[in-house]
Design a protein around this motif. Structure first.
Motif, PDB file in Angstrom:
ATOM      1  N   GLU A  76       0.817  -1.220   0.000  1.00 47.16           N
ATOM      2  CA  GLU A  76       0.000   0.000   0.000  1.00 47.16           C
ATOM      3  C   GLU A  76       0.849   1.267   0.000  1.00 47.16           C
ATOM      4  N   PHE A  77       2.132   1.128   0.298  1.00 43.42           N
ATOM      5  CA  PHE A  77       2.991   2.320   0.249  1.00 43.42           C
ATOM      6  C   PHE A  77       4.412   1.903  -0.082  1.00 43.42           C
ATOM      7  N   ARG A  78       5.182   2.872  -0.514  1.00 42.28           N
ATOM      8  CA  ARG A  78       6.600   2.670  -0.776  1.00 42.28           C
ATOM      9  C   ARG A  78       7.404   3.625   0.078  1.00 42.28           C
ATOM     10  N   MET A  79       8.621   3.234   0.404  1.00 47.45           N
ATOM     11  CA  MET A  79       9.480   4.102   1.199  1.00 47.45           C
ATOM     12  C   MET A  79      10.142   5.102   0.256  1.00 47.45           C
ATOM     13  N   LEU A  80       9.438   6.172  -0.036  1.00 42.34           N
ATOM     14  CA  LEU A  80       9.986   7.192  -0.917  1.00 42.34           C
ATOM     15  C   LEU A  80      10.562   8.335  -0.080  1.00 42.34           C
ATOM     16  N   ASP A  81      11.461   9.084  -0.704  1.00 45.71           N
ATOM     17  CA  ASP A  81      11.980  10.280  -0.035  1.00 45.71           C
ATOM     18  C   ASP A  81      10.843  11.275   0.176  1.00 45.71           C
ATOM     19  N   TYR A  82      10.978  12.066   1.203  1.00 43.35           N
ATOM     20  CA  TYR A  82      10.016  13.143   1.434  1.00 43.35           C
ATOM     21  C   TYR A  82      10.682  14.460   1.053  1.00 43.35           C
TER      22      TYR A  82
ATOM     23  N   PHE B  27      -1.119   7.049  -7.898  1.00 43.67           N
ATOM     24  CA  PHE B  27      -0.233   5.969  -8.322  1.00 43.67           C
ATOM     25  C   PHE B  27      -0.182   4.863  -7.276  1.00 43.67           C
ATOM     26  N   GLN B  28      -0.138   5.290  -6.017  1.00 38.71           N
ATOM     27  CA  GLN B  28      -0.061   4.274  -4.967  1.00 38.71           C
ATOM     28  C   GLN B  28      -1.330   3.435  -4.936  1.00 38.71           C
ATOM     29  N   ASP B  29      -2.461   4.113  -5.089  1.00 37.52           N
ATOM     30  CA  ASP B  29      -3.719   3.378  -5.099  1.00 37.52           C
ATOM     31  C   ASP B  29      -3.765   2.439  -6.291  1.00 37.52           C
ATOM     32  N   PHE B  30      -3.241   2.939  -7.407  1.00 40.13           N
ATOM     33  CA  PHE B  30      -3.229   2.131  -8.614  1.00 40.13           C
ATOM     34  C   PHE B  30      -2.374   0.888  -8.392  1.00 40.13           C
ATOM     35  N   SER B  32      -1.682  -0.581  -5.657  1.00 39.22           N
ATOM     36  CA  SER B  32      -2.223  -1.515  -4.673  1.00 39.22           C
ATOM     37  C   SER B  32      -3.547  -2.114  -5.139  1.00 39.22           C
ATOM     38  N   GLY B  33      -4.034  -1.611  -6.261  1.00 39.81           N
ATOM     39  CA  GLY B  33      -5.281  -2.159  -6.783  1.00 39.81           C
ATOM     40  C   GLY B  33      -6.506  -1.606  -6.102  1.00 39.81           C
ATOM     41  N   ARG B  34      -6.279  -0.602  -5.230  1.00 39.55           N
ATOM     42  CA  ARG B  34      -7.414  -0.095  -4.477  1.00 39.55           C
ATOM     43  C   ARG B  34      -8.377   0.701  -5.352  1.00 39.55           C
ATOM     44  N   TRP B  35      -7.851   1.265  -6.456  1.00 40.94           N
ATOM     45  CA  TRP B  35      -8.718   2.049  -7.338  1.00 40.94           C
ATOM     46  C   TRP B  35      -9.847   1.189  -7.887  1.00 40.94           C
ATOM     47  N   LEU B  36      -9.601  -0.110  -7.953  1.00 45.52           N
ATOM     48  CA  LEU B  36     -10.648  -1.008  -8.436  1.00 45.52           C
ATOM     49  C   LEU B  36     -11.788  -1.130  -7.425  1.00 45.52           C
ATOM     50  N   ALA B  37     -11.420  -0.957  -6.169  1.00 51.02           N
ATOM     51  CA  ALA B  37     -12.411  -1.132  -5.111  1.00 51.02           C
ATOM     52  C   ALA B  37     -13.348   0.074  -4.992  1.00 51.02           C
ATOM     53  N   GLY B  38     -13.148   1.039  -5.866  1.00 49.00           N
ATOM     54  CA  GLY B  38     -14.049   2.187  -5.879  1.00 49.00           C
ATOM     55  C   GLY B  38     -13.804   3.158  -4.744  1.00 49.00           C
ATOM     56  N   ASP B  39     -12.556   3.243  -4.308  1.00 49.05           N
ATOM     57  CA  ASP B  39     -12.221   4.145  -3.216  1.00 49.05           C
ATOM     58  C   ASP B  39     -11.991   5.536  -3.793  1.00 49.05           C
ATOM     59  N   ALA B  47      -7.949   3.074   4.353  1.00 52.29           N
ATOM     60  CA  ALA B  47      -7.638   2.290   5.542  1.00 52.29           C
ATOM     61  C   ALA B  47      -6.398   2.864   6.221  1.00 52.29           C
ATOM     62  N   TRP B  48      -6.439   2.906   7.522  1.00 50.71           N
ATOM     63  CA  TRP B  48      -5.300   3.426   8.288  1.00 50.71           C
ATOM     64  C   TRP B  48      -4.941   2.412   9.350  1.00 50.71           C
ATOM     65  N   PRO B  49      -3.722   2.068   9.545  1.00 48.23           N
ATOM     66  CA  PRO B  49      -2.566   2.580   8.803  1.00 48.23           C
ATOM     67  C   PRO B  49      -2.353   1.837   7.482  1.00 48.23           C
ATOM     68  N   ARG B  50      -1.639   2.482   6.568  1.00 56.38           N
ATOM     69  CA  ARG B  50      -1.280   1.796   5.332  1.00 56.38           C
ATOM     70  C   ARG B  50      -0.252   0.722   5.671  1.00 56.38           C
ATOM     71  N   ALA B  51      -0.364  -0.399   4.989  1.00 54.03           N
ATOM     72  CA  ALA B  51       0.504  -1.520   5.373  1.00 54.03           C
ATOM     73  C   ALA B  51       0.986  -2.315   4.170  1.00 54.03           C
ATOM     74  N   ASN B  52       2.173  -2.847   4.305  1.00 53.94           N
ATOM     75  CA  ASN B  52       2.715  -3.777   3.322  1.00 53.94           C
ATOM     76  C   ASN B  52       2.899  -5.117   4.014  1.00 53.94           C
TER      77      ASN B  52
END
Lengths: 126, 154
Positions: A76-82, B27-30, B32-39, B47-52
């Motif tokens: 859901e996220f990448r470790m990108l620079d801020y 891009f991040q949503d794209f 993760s495929g979340r854009w498909l979920a209609g978010d 969703a919080w927190p974002r997780a890998n």
């Protein structure tokens, strides 16, 4: 012919290494003594945070820890620079700017110079 | 009146930063495929927190962004096949301060993750460092990758 546009361009040197970066989320608060800027920089340690003040421009740059290299099951996220820049208003006491970084949250205190602080003016009885 | 000048704080970059943040999120949503979920509502429903989630072979590792939260602010509970993170992140204006810009959200969260295989709850550890939470869950023995030797046939 040097126009305003080209001159401005000259002042912005290009970076040698262009890494993708993210603008961190920021809150800005103010009280009578200071502006307080709070930024979310998850993954950034003190050693990898740079706060740079050049004339009016304040730049916050942070490089988080390296991303994991294992195969991801879900991402859901990448470790990108801020990176984020601000124009600091006049009336900030530059020498007193200070910052703390706790749990990936930066608190940057920008104290107002004494001349700008509200002052109570006593009214003398005539 | 000088006060009005403070409103222009970082005015120059604000528009671009916001635009870029939205692009980043797109891009991040794209990814993760979340854009498909209609978010489409964005922030509020995210969703919080974002997780890998990673598979290291012997462990399942969850990495979550929890800026501002320390060790005591996150509750973690694990069962054989699910992990739940809960807690609260506060982000209100400090007392006596007025607000110029508010992008960080306070949130009360509880998020569960279905795990792809059974884990050993006893072998689950968690650390929080610089606002990044890492939960390492040892896979249960029958979910561990196993080397299979090929026998030569006479």
């Amino acid at each position: 012919m040097s126009t305003e546009m080209t001159r401005r361009e000259d002042q912005r040197p290009e970076r040698v290494a262009e890494r993708p970066s993210l603008a961190p989320r920021v809150d800005v608060f103010e009280n009578k003594d200071e502006l307080l800027l709070i930024a979310d920089l998850p993954g950034v340690s003190e050693a990898n945070l740079t706060i740079h003040l050049d004339n009016e421009e304040l730049t916050i740059e942070g490089r988080p820890d390296e991303d994991r290299t294992e195969s991801s099951l879900q991402r859901e996220f990448r470790m990108l620079d801020y990176r984020r820049r601000f124009v600091v208003p006049a009336g900030i006491d530059r020498n007193k700017i200070n910052a703390e970084l706790t749990n990936g949250v930066l608190r940057l205190h920008l104290p107002k110079s004494d001349a700008l602080k509200p002052r109570r003016i006593d009214v003398k009885a005539g | 009146m000088w006060l009005t000048g403070w409103g222009d704080f970082d005015h120059d970059f604000a528009v671009f930063d916001e635009l870029r943040r939205r692009m980043d999120r797109l891009f991040q949503d794209f990814d993760s495929g979340r854009w498909l979920a209609g978010d489409r509502a964005g922030l509020a429903t995210q969703a919080w927190p974002r997780a890998n989630l990673f598979d290291t072979g012997s462990d399942i590792v969850l990495v979550a962004e929890v800026p501002g939260l320390g060790q005591k602010d996150v509750q973690i509970s694990a069962t054989q096949d699910a992990l739940t993170l809960s807690g609260e992140r506060k982000a209100e204006a400090p007392e006596g301060y007025s607000v110029h810009r508010k992008e960080r959200a306070g949130v009360q969260f509880s998020r569960s993750f279905a795990l792809p295989c059974k884990i050993n709850v006893e072998k689950t550890t968690a650390t929080v460092r610089n606002g990044i939470l890492t939960v390492t869950m040892g896979k249960s023995p029958d979910a561990q990758p196993r080397r299979i030797t090929v026998k030569a046939q006479a």
